[in-house]
Each structure stands twice: as C-alpha cells, then as structure tokens.
Scaffold this motif. Structure first.
Motif, PDB file in Angstrom:
ATOM      1  N   ASP A   1     -41.593 -58.748 -60.439  1.00  0.00           N
ATOM      2  CA  ASP A   1     -40.359 -58.531 -59.686  1.00  0.00           C
ATOM      3  C   ASP A   1     -40.471 -57.313 -58.781  1.00  0.00           C
ATOM      4  O   ASP A   1     -39.900 -57.290 -57.686  1.00  0.00           O
ATOM      5  CB  ASP A   1     -39.173 -58.332 -60.646  1.00  0.00           C
ATOM      6  CG  ASP A   1     -38.883 -59.559 -61.475  1.00  0.00           C
ATOM      7  OD1 ASP A   1     -38.935 -60.665 -60.908  1.00  0.00           O
ATOM      8  OD2 ASP A   1     -38.611 -59.415 -62.683  1.00  0.00           O
ATOM      9  N   TYR A   2     -41.219 -56.316 -59.256  1.00  0.00           N
ATOM     10  CA  TYR A   2     -41.269 -55.052 -58.501  1.00  0.00           C
ATOM     11  C   TYR A   2     -42.556 -54.316 -58.843  1.00  0.00           C
ATOM     12  O   TYR A   2     -42.824 -54.002 -60.000  1.00  0.00           O
ATOM     13  CB  TYR A   2     -40.064 -54.188 -58.858  1.00  0.00           C
ATOM     14  CG  TYR A   2     -40.007 -52.872 -58.117  1.00  0.00           C
ATOM     15  CD1 TYR A   2     -39.521 -52.808 -56.820  1.00  0.00           C
ATOM     16  CD2 TYR A   2     -40.424 -51.691 -58.716  1.00  0.00           C
ATOM     17  CE1 TYR A   2     -39.452 -51.605 -56.139  1.00  0.00           C
ATOM     18  CE2 TYR A   2     -40.368 -50.484 -58.048  1.00  0.00           C
ATOM     19  CZ  TYR A   2     -39.877 -50.454 -56.754  1.00  0.00           C
ATOM     20  OH  TYR A   2     -39.817 -49.260 -56.088  1.00  0.00           O
ATOM     21  N   TYR A   3     -43.373 -54.074 -57.818  1.00  0.00           N
ATOM     22  CA  TYR A   3     -44.601 -53.304 -57.969  1.00  0.00           C
ATOM     23  C   TYR A   3     -44.555 -52.174 -56.948  1.00  0.00           C
ATOM     24  O   TYR A   3     -44.510 -52.411 -55.733  1.00  0.00           O
ATOM     25  CB  TYR A   3     -45.822 -54.198 -57.715  1.00  0.00           C
ATOM     26  CG  TYR A   3     -47.156 -53.504 -57.925  1.00  0.00           C
ATOM     27  CD1 TYR A   3     -47.900 -53.728 -59.075  1.00  0.00           C
ATOM     28  CD2 TYR A   3     -47.670 -52.636 -56.968  1.00  0.00           C
ATOM     29  CE1 TYR A   3     -49.125 -53.100 -59.262  1.00  0.00           C
ATOM     30  CE2 TYR A   3     -48.880 -51.992 -57.151  1.00  0.00           C
ATOM     31  CZ  TYR A   3     -49.606 -52.233 -58.299  1.00  0.00           C
ATOM     32  OH  TYR A   3     -50.817 -51.601 -58.496  1.00  0.00           O
ATOM     33  N   PHE A   4     -44.548 -50.956 -57.438  1.00  0.00           N
ATOM     34  CA  PHE A   4     -44.499 -49.777 -56.581  1.00  0.00           C
ATOM     35  C   PHE A   4     -45.865 -49.120 -56.618  1.00  0.00           C
ATOM     36  O   PHE A   4     -46.297 -48.619 -57.656  1.00  0.00           O
ATOM     37  CB  PHE A   4     -43.416 -48.815 -57.075  1.00  0.00           C
ATOM     38  CG  PHE A   4     -43.220 -47.608 -56.185  1.00  0.00           C
ATOM     39  CD1 PHE A   4     -43.356 -47.687 -54.814  1.00  0.00           C
ATOM     40  CD2 PHE A   4     -42.870 -46.384 -56.736  1.00  0.00           C
ATOM     41  CE1 PHE A   4     -43.159 -46.586 -53.995  1.00  0.00           C
ATOM     42  CE2 PHE A   4     -42.668 -45.260 -55.937  1.00  0.00           C
ATOM     43  CZ  PHE A   4     -42.815 -45.374 -54.562  1.00  0.00           C
TER      44      PHE A   4
ATOM     45  N   ILE B   1     -45.943 -48.725 -51.035  1.00  0.00           N
ATOM     46  CA  ILE B   1     -45.532 -50.107 -50.796  1.00  0.00           C
ATOM     47  C   ILE B   1     -44.774 -50.629 -52.004  1.00  0.00           C
ATOM     48  O   ILE B   1     -45.122 -50.366 -53.146  1.00  0.00           O
ATOM     49  CB  ILE B   1     -46.760 -51.008 -50.543  1.00  0.00           C
ATOM     50  CG1 ILE B   1     -47.460 -50.572 -49.253  1.00  0.00           C
ATOM     51  CG2 ILE B   1     -46.362 -52.465 -50.437  1.00  0.00           C
ATOM     52  CD1 ILE B   1     -48.644 -51.414 -48.888  1.00  0.00           C
ATOM     53  N   GLU B   2     -43.715 -51.365 -51.721  1.00  0.00           N
ATOM     54  CA  GLU B   2     -42.952 -52.048 -52.755  1.00  0.00           C
ATOM     55  C   GLU B   2     -43.123 -53.549 -52.540  1.00  0.00           C
ATOM     56  O   GLU B   2     -42.714 -54.079 -51.502  1.00  0.00           O
ATOM     57  CB  GLU B   2     -41.473 -51.669 -52.670  1.00  0.00           C
ATOM     58  CG  GLU B   2     -41.226 -50.189 -52.895  1.00  0.00           C
ATOM     59  CD  GLU B   2     -39.809 -49.789 -52.506  1.00  0.00           C
ATOM     60  OE1 GLU B   2     -39.596 -49.539 -51.299  1.00  0.00           O
ATOM     61  OE2 GLU B   2     -38.936 -49.750 -53.385  1.00  0.00           O
ATOM     62  N   ILE B   3     -43.760 -54.233 -53.484  1.00  0.00           N
ATOM     63  CA  ILE B   3     -43.990 -55.667 -53.357  1.00  0.00           C
ATOM     64  C   ILE B   3     -43.656 -56.343 -54.676  1.00  0.00           C
ATOM     65  O   ILE B   3     -43.432 -55.682 -55.701  1.00  0.00           O
ATOM     66  CB  ILE B   3     -45.450 -55.991 -52.974  1.00  0.00           C
ATOM     67  CG1 ILE B   3     -46.393 -55.592 -54.128  1.00  0.00           C
ATOM     68  CG2 ILE B   3     -45.848 -55.313 -51.681  1.00  0.00           C
ATOM     69  CD1 ILE B   3     -47.809 -56.075 -53.947  1.00  0.00           C
ATOM     70  N   SER B   4     -43.610 -57.648 -54.658  1.00  0.00           N
ATOM     71  CA  SER B   4     -43.511 -58.430 -55.889  1.00  0.00           C
ATOM     72  C   SER B   4     -44.803 -59.217 -56.026  1.00  0.00           C
ATOM     73  O   SER B   4     -45.219 -59.915 -55.103  1.00  0.00           O
ATOM     74  CB  SER B   4     -42.299 -59.369 -55.840  1.00  0.00           C
ATOM     75  OG  SER B   4     -42.324 -60.148 -54.658  1.00  0.00           O
TER      76      SER B   4
ATOM     77  N   LYS C   1     -47.424 -58.562 -48.408  1.00  0.00           N
ATOM     78  CA  LYS C   1     -46.070 -59.106 -48.300  1.00  0.00           C
ATOM     79  C   LYS C   1     -45.114 -58.130 -48.953  1.00  0.00           C
ATOM     80  O   LYS C   1     -45.152 -57.904 -50.155  1.00  0.00           O
ATOM     81  CB  LYS C   1     -45.996 -60.470 -48.984  1.00  0.00           C
ATOM     82  CG  LYS C   1     -44.633 -61.133 -48.840  1.00  0.00           C
ATOM     83  CD  LYS C   1     -44.623 -62.494 -49.507  1.00  0.00           C
ATOM     84  CE  LYS C   1     -43.262 -63.144 -49.358  1.00  0.00           C
ATOM     85  NZ  LYS C   1     -43.211 -64.469 -50.027  1.00  0.00           N
ATOM     86  N   THR C   2     -44.244 -57.534 -48.158  1.00  0.00           N
ATOM     87  CA  THR C   2     -43.346 -56.524 -48.692  1.00  0.00           C
ATOM     88  C   THR C   2     -42.232 -57.161 -49.502  1.00  0.00           C
ATOM     89  O   THR C   2     -41.878 -58.317 -49.319  1.00  0.00           O
ATOM     90  CB  THR C   2     -42.730 -55.686 -47.558  1.00  0.00           C
ATOM     91  OG1 THR C   2     -42.078 -56.566 -46.643  1.00  0.00           O
ATOM     92  CG2 THR C   2     -43.801 -54.906 -46.823  1.00  0.00           C
TER      93      THR C   2
END
Length: 554
Positions: free
Chosen positions: A516-519, A528-531, A299-300
């Motif tokens: 909040d933000y996982y790169f 990928i940037e996801i939470s 899930k982006t």
C-alpha cells in the motif's frame, strides 16, 4: 456530590487507567471512550485543571503499545551513538551513521542514565524497558509541566491557563515528533525552559538561566538554537520599537553566535559537520518526483481522496496555526492591549520566522513543517488566549452561564476559542494509533513509525545470516532498524526502483504494508512514495518471515 473535590480526581484517575490499559492491550473502544471522558470530565466537574490528565493519554497513544522498543525514525541512530559514546568516549573518531554526534547532549544523557540505572539503550528482539524509551516520555512530561507554569504566568488564571494547555495537548504533532529518542526532543525541553525564563528576564536568576539555556541549546540541537536566536531577535526588535531596555536580548545576540561557532570549531570533525549541514540544505530543490525525466521512472503513489479530507488533514495544520496567529497579529498591529505589547509583537515576529521556516520546509522537504509549528504553538497559545480573554467584550452573566469556582466569571470567550481549536484538531487524530487494522493517512504524510518485535526479529536474523558484502534493501523503516543493528555491505531503499537490477548477495525486506505504501530514497529520484505491485515478491525466494515482515533472497 459534585462539589466533593475527591470525586473529580477519582473519576479522572479511573478514566485515565482505562485509557492507558486499553492503549497497552490495543482495545480500540476503550481508548476512544477514555479520551472522550478525559476531555469531558474537566468541564463537567468545572475543574479545568484536570485536563492535564490528557497529556498522559496522548503520550500513551504513540508509545504505550510499543513498550520495550523505540518510536519514530531517527531514534535508533541516536541510541546507537549513545552506545558508541558510552563504549569509546567522545568526540567519536568517525561517524558511522548519519546524524550529528557533535551536538551530543541527548547522547550523554542516555549514556549516563544507562550507567546509573543499568537499563539498556538499544532495543533487543525480546523487548525490555529502555533508557531511550523512558527519556522522551520524561522530556515531554517536563515540557508540559513547564508550559502550564508559563501559561499561569501569562494568564494569571488557572482556569484559562488550563484551557491554554488543553489547546496545546490537542496539537498532536507535539507527541508525534517529541516522543522519539532524538536531539530535537531534548532541544524542545530546553526551548520551553528558555521561553519561560527569557520572558521573566527582569529577574536576575531568570536572566542568567535564559543565557545558560541559550548556550546549552547549541550542544543539544541545531534548529532549536536557531529558533532561540529567532525568538531573541524578535524581542530585540519589539523592545527597540517601544523604547524598552534591550540589553538582555543584546547579550544573547552576542553570546549565541560566538558560542555556536566556538563549539563547532573546538571539536574534531565538527567543522565538516557544519559544511555537511549547509550543503544538505543547499541541495534541496523544488522537485516533483513524477516529473523527473528518465527512461523508466517509478510509478508514484496515487491515493484517491476528497478535497475535504485534504483540507481537514494536511491544511488543518495551517488552519490551527492561523487560529493562534490571528489574535496575536491583530493585537500587534492595532495595539488594543498595552500591558503585554512587547511580548505580543515579539511573538508575532517569531511567528513570522517559524512561518518562513515552515514554508521552506514545505517546498524543499528540508524540515518537517510541524517542527517549527510546534515551537510557535507552545510560545503563542497562552498569549493568544490572553488576547481573546482581554478583547473588551462584555461578559454576560445570567442563569445560562454559571460561575466557575476558580474564576470570577465563566471565561466564555476562552471556552469558545478552545472549542474552535479542538474542532480543527480533530483531523490530527489518526486511527492507526489505536487500531492496527487501520492504515495511516498516507495522503497527508502520516506513516506508522512504531517499531515492534517483527522488524527487530528480521534484523537479528539478517545479522546472523549475512556476510560482510550482503546488500539489504527495504523501505526507510527497514533502513533505520537494520542500519543500526549491524554492519552490512550496503543498506539501501533505492535499488527497488532501478529495473530490478540488484547487486549480487542481496536481501530484500518487504513488509505487508509496502504493497500500500513504500517510502524509499533513490539516488536517481530522491524520496519516493510508491505502492509495490502484488507480484513483486516470489514465495520461492522467501528465506525468513516474522509476522507481516518477510525477507527475500535475490
């Protein structure tokens, strides 16, 4: 009272002290008021050279709160290569990390200075003054000083040169990218020195210096040497167009490719490095992670934001660049200024080169767009101010516009131009640099890359706890620190996306901000940037915590 020259300097020093101390101790209101004061004082005292003090404050925004540790991803790899070169010599028999030790100038500089000063290169948990912390500050400071001299050379006025350097200082990507212990930081210094000496190549000493710096840049950074080549080609074409002598550019066009190829052929492993570099650029595709067709795509990250925020955030970089390119482009095409026609056309062509590289970086992710933009900024700003100031508009002279002591008439066109640039640049400022409780603006690519005691403490614990087969999983900041801290079975940010199927003996490092933000980087999906979902972690599996960073055993 205002006419006393000691008063402006004293007030500026007080404002600078307040700003720096507030940065060091995380006092938000002090930082904001100090920056506003440093920006206003030069105009109030009619001594625009005081705007140079803003350079110290902008440097402090990113590194002073993090004294004793490193800033920005990539700095740890460079520090580790410096340490390995100091211990084992160069060239290295193998490259244990990503990066390019075949361009070792910054590694040499760090290693030599560490021996001379007895200061460490690599950070520790306790934090201490590092060679790798001081050198980027030195690089940026020297670059700004040379840029001021370059502006004086172009503009012949300390007042307008100060406005030009002020417009450079509000281009915050310069400080975000060049205050890291990395090859590009030293390369930036060489680029600035090259530009100044190249434009003065009619003098023999500057001609020789430009040739020396051009060749030296090959040992510093790939992209900087290519940018120098692009600049030389632009000026060679401009000189041809106006039937001017071209042999200074021609000599560089011959020497640079020969030196580039020779350097990489002479040293073991360098040829494979070039192949790796080419294949890396060739592997980038125009891909949207969300459009990948897989059985269980991640899930982006979706962030609700207004169109105004996007325009004033990400696209403000482009608007800033257009403000610089506009006067130069107009003057190059219509030729309304004859005195510096070759310089204007040469910079115009160089701008086309950096625009092409920026577009390539935007669509492929191969290079951050702010890197070529920063090179164009420092080259083009003085000439843009030159065009604006010599646009032929009659300067009014009445009671509303008073004369400056260092200029025959107030340069109102240049001041208006500076104010326009300043207005656009306000969107570059991110609240997280002065307040830890403010999240970076992820929607425009901002991330907090200041590495503090928490992450180093976790890396130190893991180094003692792990075995030779332990897998460590975390975001790219975790991979950066842990990967250079010790040898593990594997360090990855990708397994987090593959149905929770982790290898045996796995440690997962999660920072509170990851919710909040996982790169991360996955072999399946790319970057990928996801939470992360709140339910991702289980306290029962937590084996270590340090502040907002936690280690879980899987």
């Amino acid at each position: 009272m205002i006419s006393d020259s000691r008063i402006p300097i004293s007030v500026t020093l007080v404002l600078l002290s307040v700003t720096v101390l507030s940065q060091r101790f995380h006092l938000r209101i002090g930082v904001v008021l100090g920056l506003l004061g440093l920006l206003s004082a030069p105009f109030y005292f009619k001594e625009l050279r005081l705007i140079l003090s803003l350079s110290v404050a902008n440097i402090g925004l990113y590194v002073f709160p993090n004294t004793g540790w490193l800033f920005r991803r990539g700095s740890h790899i460079t520090a580790m290569y410096s340490k390995l070169i100091l211990e084992h010599g160069w060239p290295l028999q193998r490259n244990p990390f990503r990066g390019f030790p075949e361009t070792p100038l910054v590694h040499f500089h760090g290693a030599i200075l560490s021996v001379i000063t007895d200061l460490p290169i690599f950070p520790s948990v306790s934090g201490s003054i590092l060679v790798s912390y001081l050198l980027p500050i030195f690089y940026v400071s020297i670059s700004i000083s040379i840029l001021y001299i370059y502006s004086l050379y172009i503009l012949r006025s300390s007042t307008i040169a100060s406005l030009s350097i002020g417009a450079t200082l509000v281009w915050l990507p310069l400080f975000e990218t060049k205050l890291t212990f990395a090859r590009q930081s030293l390369g930036f210094v060489l680029f600035v020195v090259f530009v100044y000496s190249f434009l003065k190549s009619d003098e023999q000493r500057h001609r020789l210096l430009s040739i020396f710096i051009g060749v030296l840049s090959i040992m510093a950074h790939h992209f900087v040497s290519l940018a120098i080549g692009g600049l030389v080609i632009g000026f060679w074409i401009a000189s041809k167009l106006f039937s001017a002598k071209t042999w200074p550019q021609t000599s560089l066009l011959i020497l640079l490719p020969i030196s580039f190829i020779s350097w990489f052929v002479l040293f073991e492993g360098a040829s494979s490095s070039i192949s790796s570099l080419i294949s890396t650029f060739g592997a980038f595709q125009f891909v949207d992670v969300a459009s990948k067709t897989t059985s269980s795509p991640p899930k982006t990250l979706t962030i609700s934001t207004s169109f105004v925020v996007l325009i004033l955030g990400f696209f403000s970089y482009i608007i800033y660049q257009l403000l610089l390119a506009g006067p130069i482009t107009y003057s190059s095409i219509f030729g309304n200024i004859e005195e510096k026609r070759i310089e204007l056309v040469g910079i115009f062509l160089f701008g086309a080169f950096t625009a092409a590289v920026s577009a390539f970086g935007f669509f492929t992710g191969a290079i951050a767009i702010t890197r070529p933009m920063t090179l164009f900024t420092v080259v083009a700003l003085p000439l843009a101010f030159y065009v604006v100031d010599n646009s032929g508009i009659t300067t009014p002279n009445d009671n509303l516009i008073k004369r400056f002591s260092t200029y025959d008439q107030i340069p109102w066109r240049s001041i208006c131009y500076f104010c326009l640039i300043l207005f656009v640049s306000l969107s570059f400022f991110s609240g997280y640099v002065i307040d830890a409780d403010v999240d970076p603006r992820y929607e425009v690519g901002k991330t907090d890359q200041r590495f503090g005691a928490e992450l180093y403490s976790n890396a130190d614990f893991t180094k003692k706890y792990r075995s030779q087969t332990t897998h460590v999983i975390g975001d790219l900041s975790v991979v950066e620190v842990f990967g250079s801290w010790g040898k593990f079975g594997e360090i990855s940010s990708g397994y987090i996306f593959t149905d929770r199927q982790y290898p045996t003996d796995t440690l997962i490092v999660i920072r509170n901000s990851n919710y909040d933000y996982y790169f991360g980087n996955s072999k399946t999906y790319g970057y990928i940037e996801i939470s992360l979902p709140k339910s991702f972690s289980n306290d029962k599996n937590r084996i270590y915590s340090s502040g907002s960073t936690h280690i879980y055993k899987k």
